[in-house]
Structure formats: structure tokens, C-alpha cells
Design a protein around this motif. Structure first.
Motif, short mmCIF file in Angstrom:
data_model
loop_
_atom_site.label_atom_id
_atom_site.label_comp_id
_atom_site.label_asym_id
_atom_site.label_seq_id
_atom_site.Cartn_x
_atom_site.Cartn_y
_atom_site.Cartn_z
N MET A 1 0.69 -1.21 0.03
CA MET A 1 0.10 0.04 -0.20
C MET A 1 0.87 1.13 -0.06
SD MET A 1 -2.76 1.08 2.93
CE MET A 1 -2.04 2.40 3.69
N THR B 1 1.66 5.10 0.62
CA THR B 1 1.04 6.35 1.32
C THR B 1 0.93 7.76 0.29
OG1 THR B 1 3.36 7.24 1.78
CG2 THR B 1 2.43 5.60 3.59
N PHE C 1 2.57 10.20 0.10
CA PHE C 1 3.81 10.73 -0.72
C PHE C 1 4.23 9.65 -1.42
CE2 PHE C 1 7.29 12.91 -1.56
CZ PHE C 1 8.37 12.36 -1.43
N GLU D 1 5.78 6.63 -0.39
CA GLU D 1 6.56 5.49 0.42
C GLU D 1 5.55 4.39 0.36
OE1 GLU D 1 7.40 7.78 3.82
OE2 GLU D 1 5.80 6.90 5.15
N ALA E 1 12.69 4.38 11.75
CA ALA E 1 11.76 4.49 10.59
C ALA E 1 10.41 4.25 10.97
CB ALA E 1 12.31 3.57 9.33
N SER F 1 9.66 14.46 9.59
CA SER F 1 10.35 13.39 9.06
C SER F 1 11.26 12.99 10.05
CB SER F 1 11.10 13.77 7.79
OG SER F 1 11.85 12.82 7.47
#
Lengths: 216, 271
Positions: A1, A3, A5, A7, A171, A178
Motif C-alpha cells: 500500500m 502512502t 507521498f 513511500e 523509521a 520526518s
């Protein structure tokens, strides 16, 4: 999936169920083979053994009196204890967990290398109610409850303070900024309302969560 | 299985006799769970206990319904029970998937708990894969309901009045024999098992589900919770003065834990 943006986020099947109805399509032979494989997996992987070394026969009969229990889960946390806390003068090995799963196997030996997968218990010689656990092996999700029951089942829990040390990848940390700009490593804590002492770092903010053995 | 919270003198907190148990199935898009989050958050429900179970993947975090610094540090785990005695409502929220081969024991234990705590009925919120719909299901409302025979007697008429659509059965052997029909809820997790077990145990259960796909399932959650509200009237749907429609979506309070569902902020160095 993906996002917003772009990623990639891992989204495992949310239905959370293997579609076992599909198994109706199998022939009886396929079903038999699958069942045998499951049985073998269960036989090898099923039981977790907690062996306490100071008791004859290797199994604790009476509950262990414990005032503080520090559990380090994962290689980083285990290495932290090895580097800064454990030594052969002040601490003695008192137990080991023996388990097997597809990711790792521990043995009943207490003489381990840092690169091995192991789960050992140590006791502070000067105060035998202080217990420490180094668990560098991966405890699979269907073994976590058993680990918990067997380890804590051996302990007298009144007045017990438990501290769990663990690590997570930066992460995975959810934050408005970020994670690239975050100063890491950093500490976060979760505590029960019974824990009244001062916590040495900020509490873990929503929507972050902890899972697997530390959560259990 | 159920462990009540230590709430001092509130011994009535774990008395659910005659209550409606509202719970989600872990299903496609997690729509049931999102809808339950909206109910708990909007009605400001009090946690009364949790399920001590080895059937769900463990997880823990801080209070997902926190509204301020003071209430943000209560721990929250994978299966918790909330209650609102004023509406005779008890809600179970499930926050992690089932451990392999453990969903059956969970369903059995859950249904025994329902019987022993004397809940009047169970309402299960769920979802099903949208791509499995047939031609007829592609048209019209994506919302469906199911009632066990015991509940059908009590509220079947109300469903007719609300103009709700019952979940269709499908052919057991499509293409070969269209007369044998079975219930099929793909992507519904434990929905079908809970429903069939409730039918055989005489438990009053309703299933409310939505056809959906994985993705941003927040709108699906709103649709499902509004669907539930048509029946249970948990919140008042006020008439909106701007467009003269009764759309209660704005009255549901989104919990603070829904932040950052789709990733963190962007690294400034990117631009």
C-alpha cells in the motif's frame, strides 16, 4: 500500500484470517500432507521450556522471590546489558529458555556467544531478588503468551517491579516531522499507572505502539 | 477471559446484564475497528476492563482516545472493554490480528462470555471485499445487515422500516447448481463464524457490514457508524442548516490516535 507521498507501507491482510474456507478445494491427500506439516511444525515449535539451573532437575518447584526483574528483548537491548551491566563477578546465570521456531533456535547451554540466539536469566549475587533476562532470540507471536506464563509463572509477583528494555527502528516512529531530521537514537517509555517513580525519558506519544514480546 | 479494571467502588462496572455488546470483526480495511473507535471516542466511554487472551498479537500503547496531557498516559492493549451504562452499551475494541489458528478458540470464549455476562444482544461491525460483489450488489447501497433468528423476531420489522438490505447468500456451487445458497463474507475475518455460532447457540446477534477495499478507510468507517446510528441512535443526527440534510458525520469525534495513518512528515531536504 502506498502512502500519500508514495513511500511503501506494509499492509498485511487486515482480515486477519487465513482464508481456511479455501481449503475445501483440496484433495484429501493435500489435506493430509498439510496436516502432517502442521503437526511437525507444532511438535518442534510448540513447547517452550524454562530451565532454572539452581534447582535440581532444572525446574523451579517453588516460586522465585523477585523484587526487580529487568528484561532485555532483542539483540540491541541484550548487547546493552552485556556491555554495561553484566559481568561474571556480580551476576550468575540461573536459568535458560529453550525454544524453536522458524527464525531461531535456542539451546539449553548457558555458555553462549554474542552472535547466538539465546534467552538467559541472571541473578545479582549480592541481592538474589534482582533478576535479569537477556532475550536475543525471536519469540514468535504464537509463543509469546507461553513465554510469559512460564517465566512469570515461576515468580512471586507481589512487590515486583519489571523493567523492559527493547529497541525499534526509527523509521517505524510516527511523528509529524520526518524521521530523517530526528536526532537518534532516542528513548521513549511506557509505564503502568502503578509505576510511581520518575521515568528517565518522555512517554511514547500516540499513535505509536509497541508489539510482540515487549508488549506481551 | 474478561478482567475488570480496578475502579474502586464501581462494582457495577462489570455488570452487563441486558446490555448491547458492540464489537468489531478484524476485517478488510479495518472498517469495523475504525467505526468502534469513533463510537468510543464520541461517547467518551469509560474503560471497564480488558480481555486476557493468547489469541491476539500483543500490542500496547498510550491511551488512543487522549484529549489532553492528563489523560494521555493510560496504557491501552489489544482487546479492551468500554461501557456506557446510560445507554446500556458495552463495547469491545480489538486492536490486533489473530494469531494463527487461534480465531476459533477466541470466538468460543467470546460467545461463552456473552452468555455468562447476560448481554441482551451483540452487534458486530464488519466489512467484506468490494471486489467480490456480483452485478446486482455493485448497484445501490454498499451496506448490509444480518440477523440471527432470535434477533430477527425482535427487530426484523425495524430493518424493513429503515429500508436496509440483507446480506445476500451466494450459490454454494456457482455455475453447477444455483439452488444451494450459503453465506459468504470474504474478507470478513471471524464474522461468518461468529454469526453461524450465534445462530446455533441462540444468541441475538446482528452483523452490520460494508463492502469496501483496502486504502483510506476513514470514509467507510463513517458510513458504517452512521448506518449503526440509524438503528441504535447513539448520537442525535442534527439537521444541517446549510444543506438541510441529516448527516451526522460531523458529530463523530475522531480520536487522537488516527493521526499519521499514512506516514510521517516529509524530509525538508527533499525540496
Amino acid at each position: 500500500m502506498a502512502t500519500f507521498f508514495g513511500e511503501v507501507v506494509v499492509a498485511p491482510s487486515r482480515a486477519g484470517l487465513d482464508e481456511e474456507e479455501e481449503a475445501r478445494e483440496e484433495t484429501p491427500e493435500d489435506r493430509e500432507i498439510r496436516r502432517e506439516l502442521e503437526k511437525k511444525r507444532c511438535r518442534r515449535r510448540g513447547e517452550i521450556d524454562v530451565l532454572w539451573t539452581w534447582r535440581s532437575g532444572g525446574r523451579a518447584e517453588e516460586p522465585l522471590v523477585c523484587s526487580r526483574f529487568i528484561v532485555a528483548i532483542g539483540r540491541n537491548a541484550a548487547a546493552f546489558l552485556s556491555s554495561f551491566i553484566l559481568d561474571s563477578v556480580c551476576w550468575e546465570v540461573v536459568g535458560v529458555v529453550k525454544l524453536w521456531n522458524e527464525w531461531c533456535r535456542t539451546s539449553s547451554t548457558t555458555n553462549v556467544l554474542p552472535t547466538d540466539s539465546f534467552c538467559l536469566f541472571y541473578r545479582l549475587i549480592s541481592d538474589p531478588t534482582v533478576l535479569l533476562c537477556q532475550c536475543s532470540c525471536y519469540v514468535a507471536e504464537d509463543q509469546q503468551f507461553q513465554w510469559l506464563e512460564k517465566v512469570f509463572g515461576s515468580m512471586q509477583k507481589e512487590g515486583l517491579q519489571v523493567t523492559i528494555l527493547s529497541t525499534c527502528p526509527v523509521a517505524d516512529y510516527k511523528t509529524q516531522e520526518s524521521t530523517l531530521t530526528l536526532a537518534s537514537p532516542f528513548l521513549k517509555a511506557l509505564k503502568t499507572k502503578e509505576f510511581q517513580e520518575q521515568v528517565c525519558c518522555p512517554l511514547l506519544e500516540q499513535p505509536n505502539i509497541v508489539r510482540d514480546l515487549p508488549a506481551a | 477471559m474478561f478482567v475488570p479494571c480496578d475502579r474502586g467502588g464501581l462494582s457495577a462496572a462489570s455488570d452487563f446484564e441486558g446490555f448491547t455488546l458492540l464489537m468489531p470483526a478484524v476485517s478488510v480495511g479495518n472498517v469495523g475497528q475504525l467505526a468502534i473507535d469513533l463510537v468510543i471516542s464520541t461517547l467518551d466511554m469509560t474503560k471497564v476492563g480488558y480481555f486476557y487472551t493468547d489469541c491476539l498479537v500483543p500490542m500496547v500503547g498510550n491511551n488512543p482516545y487522549a484529549t489532553a496531557e492528563e489523560n494521555s498516559t493510560e496504557l491501552s492493549i489489544n482487546a479492551e472493554v468500554y461501557s456506557l451504562p446510560a445507554k446500556k452499551l458495552v463495547v469491545l475494541q480489538i486492536r490486533s490480528p489473530f494469531i494463527k489458528n487461534k480465531y476459533r478458540p477466541f470466538c468460543e470464549t467470546l460467545l461463552s462470555w456473552v452468555k455468562s455476562s447476560k448481554c441482551a444482544r451483540v452487534v458486530l461491525l464488519s466489512s467484506s471485499h468490494a471486489y467480490q460483489r456480483d452485478d446486482e450488489q455493485l448497484l445501490g447501497t454498499p451496506l448490509r445487515y444480518l440477523l440471527t433468528p432470535d434477533l430477527e423476531k425482535a427487530v426484523g420489522g425495524l430493518m424493513q422500516e429503515l429500508n436496509w438490505k440483507e446480506m445476500e447468500k451466494v450459490a454454494a456451487y456457482p455455475g453447477i447448481n444455483d439452488t444451494d445458497k450459503v453465506l459468504h463474507i470474504p474478507g470478513g475475518g471471524i464474522t461468518k463464524l461468529l454469526f453461524t455460532e450465534s445462530c446455533s447457540k441462540g444468541i441475538q446477534m446482528a452483523v452490520l457490514l460494508k463492502f469496501c477495499s483496502e486504502g483510506d478507510n476513514i470514509p467507510d468507517a463513517f458510513l458504517l457508524v452512521n448506518y449503526l446510528n440509524e438503528w441504535l441512535q447513539l448520537i442525535k443526527s442534527e439537521v444541517s442548516t446549510s444543506n438541510n440534510s441529516t448527516d451526522p458525520s460531523s458529530q463523530w469525534k475522531i480520536p487522537s490516535s488516527w493521526r499519521l495513518l499514512f506516514g510521517n512528515g516529509l524530509p525538508p531536504a527533499l525540496f
